[in-house]
Design a protein around this motif. Sequence first.
Motif, short mmCIF file in Angstrom:
data_model
loop_
_atom_site.label_atom_id
_atom_site.label_comp_id
_atom_site.label_asym_id
_atom_site.label_seq_id
_atom_site.Cartn_x
_atom_site.Cartn_y
_atom_site.Cartn_z
N ASN A 179 41.87 30.96 36.85
CA ASN A 179 42.48 31.10 35.53
C ASN A 179 41.64 32.01 34.62
OD1 ASN A 179 44.26 30.68 33.38
ND2 ASN A 179 43.15 28.88 32.65
N PRO A 180 41.53 33.29 34.98
CA PRO A 180 40.81 34.21 34.09
C PRO A 180 41.61 34.42 32.81
CG PRO A 180 41.89 35.44 35.82
CD PRO A 180 42.08 33.98 36.15
N LEU A 181 41.00 35.00 31.81
CA LEU A 181 41.70 35.18 30.53
C LEU A 181 42.95 36.04 30.70
CD1 LEU A 181 41.81 34.67 27.51
CD2 LEU A 181 40.33 36.67 27.17
N PHE A 182 42.82 37.13 31.46
CA PHE A 182 43.95 38.03 31.68
C PHE A 182 44.34 38.05 33.16
CE2 PHE A 182 41.68 39.83 27.97
CZ PHE A 182 42.70 39.74 27.04
N GLU A 183 45.61 38.33 33.41
CA GLU A 183 46.08 38.44 34.78
C GLU A 183 45.79 39.81 35.37
OE1 GLU A 183 50.05 36.67 35.49
OE2 GLU A 183 49.94 35.98 33.40
N THR A 184 45.67 40.82 34.51
CA THR A 184 45.32 42.17 34.95
C THR A 184 43.81 42.26 35.08
OG1 THR A 184 47.19 42.98 33.63
CG2 THR A 184 45.63 44.62 34.45
N SER A 185 43.33 42.53 36.29
CA SER A 185 41.89 42.47 36.55
C SER A 185 41.08 43.41 35.66
CB SER A 185 41.60 42.78 38.02
OG SER A 185 42.07 44.08 38.37
N SER A 186 41.61 44.59 35.34
CA SER A 186 40.86 45.54 34.52
C SER A 186 40.60 45.01 33.11
CB SER A 186 41.61 46.88 34.43
OG SER A 186 42.91 46.70 33.90
N LEU A 187 41.51 44.17 32.60
CA LEU A 187 41.32 43.59 31.26
C LEU A 187 40.22 42.54 31.25
CD1 LEU A 187 44.94 43.27 29.83
CD2 LEU A 187 43.06 44.57 28.85
N ASN A 188 39.87 42.01 32.40
CA ASN A 188 38.78 41.04 32.48
C ASN A 188 37.42 41.72 32.63
OD1 ASN A 188 40.28 38.56 32.33
ND2 ASN A 188 41.06 39.03 34.39
N ARG A 189 37.40 43.05 32.46
CA ARG A 189 36.16 43.81 32.58
C ARG A 189 35.87 44.56 31.27
NH1 ARG A 189 35.39 43.58 38.05
NH2 ARG A 189 33.61 44.99 38.01
N VAL A 190 36.26 43.93 30.14
CA VAL A 190 36.09 44.56 28.83
C VAL A 190 35.43 43.59 27.86
CG1 VAL A 190 38.19 45.94 29.22
CG2 VAL A 190 38.34 43.80 27.91
N ILE A 191 35.12 44.11 26.68
CA ILE A 191 34.69 43.27 25.55
C ILE A 191 35.73 43.44 24.45
CG2 ILE A 191 32.93 42.86 23.79
CD1 ILE A 191 30.86 44.00 25.72
N VAL A 192 36.31 42.35 24.01
CA VAL A 192 37.22 42.38 22.87
C VAL A 192 36.37 42.20 21.61
CG1 VAL A 192 39.20 41.29 21.75
CG2 VAL A 192 39.08 41.39 24.26
N PHE A 193 36.62 43.02 20.58
CA PHE A 193 35.80 42.90 19.38
C PHE A 193 36.63 43.12 18.12
CE2 PHE A 193 35.67 47.41 20.40
CZ PHE A 193 35.61 48.07 19.17
N LYS A 194 36.08 42.69 17.00
CA LYS A 194 36.68 42.87 15.69
C LYS A 194 35.80 43.81 14.87
CE LYS A 194 40.04 39.65 15.99
NZ LYS A 194 41.46 39.83 15.67
#
Length: 405
Positions: free
Chosen positions: A45-60
């Motif tokens: 259950n990773p945060l995203f189903e698309t593997s490339s999105l699980n290799r980023v940093i989300v920021f504000k």
Amino acid sequence: MQVRAQQERKKRKELTPILDQILNGGPSTNLNVLEITQKLKDLSNPLFETSSLNRVIVFKYPNFDMELAENSSNYSGQGAKLSNERPVETAIYIPNDETMLQDGGYAIYIRQRDSEELLQRYLGVSAEPESESIKRDIQKLTIIDEIPSLDPFLLKATFERHKIDIDEAYLNIAEGEEQKIKDAISERVQPIVSWALGTSASENSKQSQRFVDAIWNPSLPEASLFIEAFKIDRGEVDNVFGAWKGVSFYQQQFARNRGAIAEIIKWFRSDLSVPVDIKMNKAYEEQLKMFKAHTQKRMMNVVSNINQIFKDYDSCYQKFIEDGDPIPFRSFLITSHYRYWILGYGCTSLIHCRNIFDRALAQGVRGQLTFDIMNEMLTNMDSTLSSQATTTPNLLSPSRTDTLP
């Protein structure tokens, strides 16, 4: 050891303010999806189903097209016109090298005009009709963009509202924090329920608790009590309840950090804020003084805006409870979504300033800094405090400048 320390300082100085916030901003400003996903024991259950999105940093990061008013009364509940724009942007940082995050990469802002094209180009994310998993991932990004900061409590509450299950590893909520917020709201709700029902607090404690539960789940029948009592449009219920939770959260957070911010302002006004090597940089002394005064003014302006919102909140609530006048409190709640964003921007900026200050002081000697470290600290503080930059950072998105240095 001394050479290594100098190399580390040099490496830190190479970070632009935006990259500094991405890597060092803390849980309010960044969600390191890459690091968390790599540490997951259960990868089902990773945060995203698309593997490339699980290799980023989300920021504000602050919205550079907006600016907070210096007159904080603009956010008062006395009929002031509030902007429905968001003073905080949500973005994705894609590092060039996942083992060397400080070496730069790409940034895509969720609300920028060409974000869908950029997501497809750099991450292979495209909302084609046949790709249900990608559409669910884009929905998650949109949900994250609904909140002004990435604090775990707010992330959890927002995903729960949308009935989306997230692995606890991505939330990491401090023990007891969620209950503290619920208790704070419950304390405020009790007299409101008494007023709405025309009963004493002791007579409706159970109904009061059900109403608190309804704030977390507006679909519960008890939510109708609040909706009818304050004549809130049903289409706005989610926004109002979400913002009320957010305001309560930031009130707690600001109370915890108020002392640390006061210490920073006190330091700015003391002799400790004079660089130890100021004589070697005499030609720039006046410029540094002006920069210091400018940054301090920005910080105090943010504090003033935050204090004004909480003052309005308390004043409207007291008028309702003590004078029986629900109109100001209703007005506050109706506009609370906008205030929620101002609080998110302000509280997050101050937390990051505290992090920047602590890191700078760790490089100093007995509470004093060198000229270069002082200048770097002020540059990073000014950037995070500014909701309207006087200069564009080195990179905001691939569509503008290619890479974050």
